[in-house]
Design a protein around this motif. Structure first.
Motif, PDB file in Angstrom:
ATOM      1  N   GLU A 170       0.944  -1.171  -0.064  1.00 36.05           N
ATOM      2  CA  GLU A 170      -0.007  -0.117  -0.116  1.00 36.05           C
ATOM      3  C   GLU A 170       0.759   1.282   0.018  1.00 36.05           C
ATOM      4  O   GLU A 170       0.624   2.125  -0.759  1.00 36.05           O
ATOM      5  CB  GLU A 170      -1.124  -0.072   1.279  1.00 36.05           C
ATOM      6  CG  GLU A 170      -1.752   1.192   1.418  1.00 36.05           C
ATOM      7  CD  GLU A 170      -2.748   1.362   2.498  1.00 36.05           C
ATOM      8  OE1 GLU A 170      -3.199   2.118   2.911  1.00 36.05           O
ATOM      9  OE2 GLU A 170      -2.866   0.217   3.329  1.00 36.05           O
ATOM     10  N   LEU A 171       1.826   1.204   0.795  1.00 37.97           N
ATOM     11  CA  LEU A 171       2.659   2.472   0.852  1.00 37.97           C
ATOM     12  C   LEU A 171       3.632   2.737  -0.233  1.00 37.97           C
ATOM     13  O   LEU A 171       3.519   3.646  -0.710  1.00 37.97           O
ATOM     14  CB  LEU A 171       3.732   2.585   2.275  1.00 37.97           C
ATOM     15  CG  LEU A 171       2.854   2.585   3.646  1.00 37.97           C
ATOM     16  CD1 LEU A 171       3.780   2.098   4.735  1.00 37.97           C
ATOM     17  CD2 LEU A 171       2.570   3.963   3.757  1.00 37.97           C
ATOM     18  N   ASP A 173       2.775   1.654  -3.144  1.00 40.51           N
ATOM     19  CA  ASP A 173       1.674   2.196  -4.272  1.00 40.51           C
ATOM     20  C   ASP A 173       1.577   3.564  -4.222  1.00 40.51           C
ATOM     21  O   ASP A 173       1.775   4.396  -5.165  1.00 40.51           O
ATOM     22  CB  ASP A 173       0.439   1.442  -4.205  1.00 40.51           C
ATOM     23  CG  ASP A 173      -0.531   1.838  -5.437  1.00 40.51           C
ATOM     24  OD1 ASP A 173      -0.099   1.813  -6.546  1.00 40.51           O
ATOM     25  OD2 ASP A 173      -1.507   2.365  -4.837  1.00 40.51           O
ATOM     26  N   LYS A 174       1.296   4.130  -3.112  1.00 39.40           N
ATOM     27  CA  LYS A 174       1.112   5.508  -2.692  1.00 39.40           C
ATOM     28  C   LYS A 174       2.480   6.467  -3.090  1.00 39.40           C
ATOM     29  O   LYS A 174       2.418   7.676  -3.557  1.00 39.40           O
ATOM     30  CB  LYS A 174       0.805   5.829  -1.335  1.00 39.40           C
ATOM     31  CG  LYS A 174      -0.556   5.387  -1.117  1.00 39.40           C
ATOM     32  CD  LYS A 174      -1.688   6.067  -1.853  1.00 39.40           C
ATOM     33  CE  LYS A 174      -3.086   5.680  -1.460  1.00 39.40           C
ATOM     34  NZ  LYS A 174      -4.102   6.135  -2.462  1.00 39.40           N
ATOM     35  N   SER A 175       3.528   5.734  -2.734  1.00 43.80           N
ATOM     36  CA  SER A 175       4.667   6.430  -3.026  1.00 43.80           C
ATOM     37  C   SER A 175       5.258   6.696  -4.627  1.00 43.80           C
ATOM     38  O   SER A 175       5.368   7.700  -4.999  1.00 43.80           O
ATOM     39  CB  SER A 175       6.012   5.530  -2.494  1.00 43.80           C
ATOM     40  OG  SER A 175       7.334   6.034  -2.842  1.00 43.80           O
ATOM     41  N   PHE A 178       2.790   9.105  -5.927  1.00 42.04           N
ATOM     42  CA  PHE A 178       2.673  10.369  -5.155  1.00 42.04           C
ATOM     43  C   PHE A 178       2.291  11.689  -6.044  1.00 42.04           C
ATOM     44  O   PHE A 178       2.850  12.008  -7.166  1.00 42.04           O
ATOM     45  CB  PHE A 178       3.875  10.781  -4.572  1.00 42.04           C
ATOM     46  CG  PHE A 178       4.080  11.944  -3.560  1.00 42.04           C
ATOM     47  CD1 PHE A 178       3.299  12.077  -2.275  1.00 42.04           C
ATOM     48  CD2 PHE A 178       4.906  13.169  -4.121  1.00 42.04           C
ATOM     49  CE1 PHE A 178       3.178  13.275  -1.634  1.00 42.04           C
ATOM     50  CE2 PHE A 178       4.976  14.146  -3.385  1.00 42.04           C
ATOM     51  CZ  PHE A 178       4.093  14.301  -2.056  1.00 42.04           C
ATOM     52  N   HIS A 185      -1.163  10.576   2.744  1.00 42.56           N
ATOM     53  CA  HIS A 185      -1.894   9.350   2.981  1.00 42.56           C
ATOM     54  C   HIS A 185      -1.284   8.774   4.327  1.00 42.56           C
ATOM     55  O   HIS A 185       0.036   8.563   4.342  1.00 42.56           O
ATOM     56  CB  HIS A 185      -1.677   8.329   1.901  1.00 42.56           C
ATOM     57  CG  HIS A 185      -2.141   7.104   2.053  1.00 42.56           C
ATOM     58  ND1 HIS A 185      -3.356   6.744   1.638  1.00 42.56           N
ATOM     59  CD2 HIS A 185      -1.658   6.021   2.279  1.00 42.56           C
ATOM     60  CE1 HIS A 185      -3.761   5.560   2.060  1.00 42.56           C
ATOM     61  NE2 HIS A 185      -2.447   4.940   2.386  1.00 42.56           N
ATOM     62  N   VAL A 250       2.622   9.344   3.658  1.00 42.08           N
ATOM     63  CA  VAL A 250       3.266   9.544   2.418  1.00 42.08           C
ATOM     64  C   VAL A 250       2.861  11.221   2.160  1.00 42.08           C
ATOM     65  O   VAL A 250       1.688  11.395   1.783  1.00 42.08           O
ATOM     66  CB  VAL A 250       2.532   8.642   1.425  1.00 42.08           C
ATOM     67  CG1 VAL A 250       3.000   8.982  -0.036  1.00 42.08           C
ATOM     68  CG2 VAL A 250       2.721   7.224   1.916  1.00 42.08           C
ATOM     69  N   THR A 251       3.783  11.854   1.971  1.00 42.51           N
ATOM     70  CA  THR A 251       3.621  13.171   1.756  1.00 42.51           C
ATOM     71  C   THR A 251       4.995  13.754   1.605  1.00 42.51           C
ATOM     72  O   THR A 251       5.955  13.230   1.913  1.00 42.51           O
ATOM     73  CB  THR A 251       3.117  14.087   3.219  1.00 42.51           C
ATOM     74  OG1 THR A 251       2.747  15.338   2.891  1.00 42.51           O
ATOM     75  CG2 THR A 251       3.934  13.756   4.254  1.00 42.51           C
TER      76      THR A 251
END
Length: 279
Positions: A170-171, A173-175, A178, A185, A250-251
């Motif tokens: 999940e992380l 994928d969000k990375s 981005f 996230h 994730v930011t």
């Protein structure tokens, strides 16, 4: 007529019971202490001509804070040309605020927020500067440079690793997807079932980046960049230094580190107040 009044029971409350024979008294847990709050500190100096460089620099810093608060890019000021007296005045005026940032580089850079939000004192080998901005630019530029490489899904799985692999997917994928304009996230590990082995596996899978942050307020917040782009570990501790919230964000930069535009504008006004009080 029957009265509803009743005499209070006896034998209750402080002082109602005999003291322990061994003299021991009940000790209560210490309550949390007050939060840090800004209070104006006026350096006790005589504003003579010899301190003109420092006073001019403080005015420039105030003007820079106002510009950055209205959307300008970060602005730096080099302090290396100041003599000892002027440098001491700048140091005393800046003080020490809540947020400390360590940027692991060659050489390493320590960025300490002053008592004026968004005004940072940068120290390092051959480096003595003040930077005005929401966060030091170096912390953004170096954040995900790996100090320890990310092993990803190939990280070895010890017994007890259960929920970490899908969280990593999940992380990651969000990375990869981005978007700086999107909201952060957040994966809240405090609310999710996991084992100590899960946390250790995630630490290995995501590696370690080059920026560490400590924000001291009502308790501490420790922020660490991973080697997975845009992924940060954010941990909140109470005033007893007990972990109360453990998250991955994730930011671009966790909000707890960033000085808001309003804070920078306010800092500009406060620096001006200090300069006026000195002169």
């Amino acid at each position: 007529m029957v009265s509803n009044f009743h005499m209070p029971p006896v034998g209750y409350g402080p002082g109602s019971q005999p003291a322990e024979e061994n003299g021991e008294q009940l000790e209560y847990m210490k309550m949390p202490q007050d939060m840090r709050a800004y209070s104006t500190h006026i350096p006790e100096v005589e504003a003579g001509e010899e301190l003109a460089p420092a006073l001019t620099l403080l005015r420039d810093i105030a003007a820079a804070a106002a510009r950055v608060g209205h959307g300008a890019a970060n602005i730096q000021f080099d302090l290396s040309d100041l003599d000892e007296a002027n440098r001491a005045l700048i140091s005393e005026t800046m003080g020490e605020g809540e947020v400390s940032v360590k940027i692991h580089d060659v050489p390493a850079i320590a960025a300490q927020e002053s008592v004026f939000a968004g005004i940072w004192c940068l120290r390092g080998a051959g480096l003595d500067k003040i930077e005005v901005g929401p966060v030091p630019q170096g912390a953004l530029d170096r954040a995900f440079e790996p100090r320890r490489n990310a092993q990803g899904v190939n990280a070895p799985k010890a017994p007890g690793v259960v929920n970490a692999p899908p969280l990593y997917v999940e992380l990651a994928d969000k990375s990869a997807a981005f978007d700086p304009a999107a909201e952060a996230h957040v994966v809240n590990m405090t609310l999710l079932p996991h084992t100590e082995q899960d946390l250790a596996w995630l630490d290995t899978a995501m590696g370690l980046g080059s920026v560490d942050v400590l924000s001291r307020g009502y308790g501490n917040c420790r922020v660490t960049s991973t080697a997975l782009p845009h992924v940060w570990r954010v941990q909140f501790y109470n005033s007893m230094d007990t972990l109360i919230l453990d998250t991955f964000e994730v930011t671009r930069m966790p909000e707890v580190v960033i000085a808001a535009a309003e804070d920078l504008i306010d800092s500009s006004e406060r620096v001006v107040e200090v300069v006026e009080a000195i002169t």
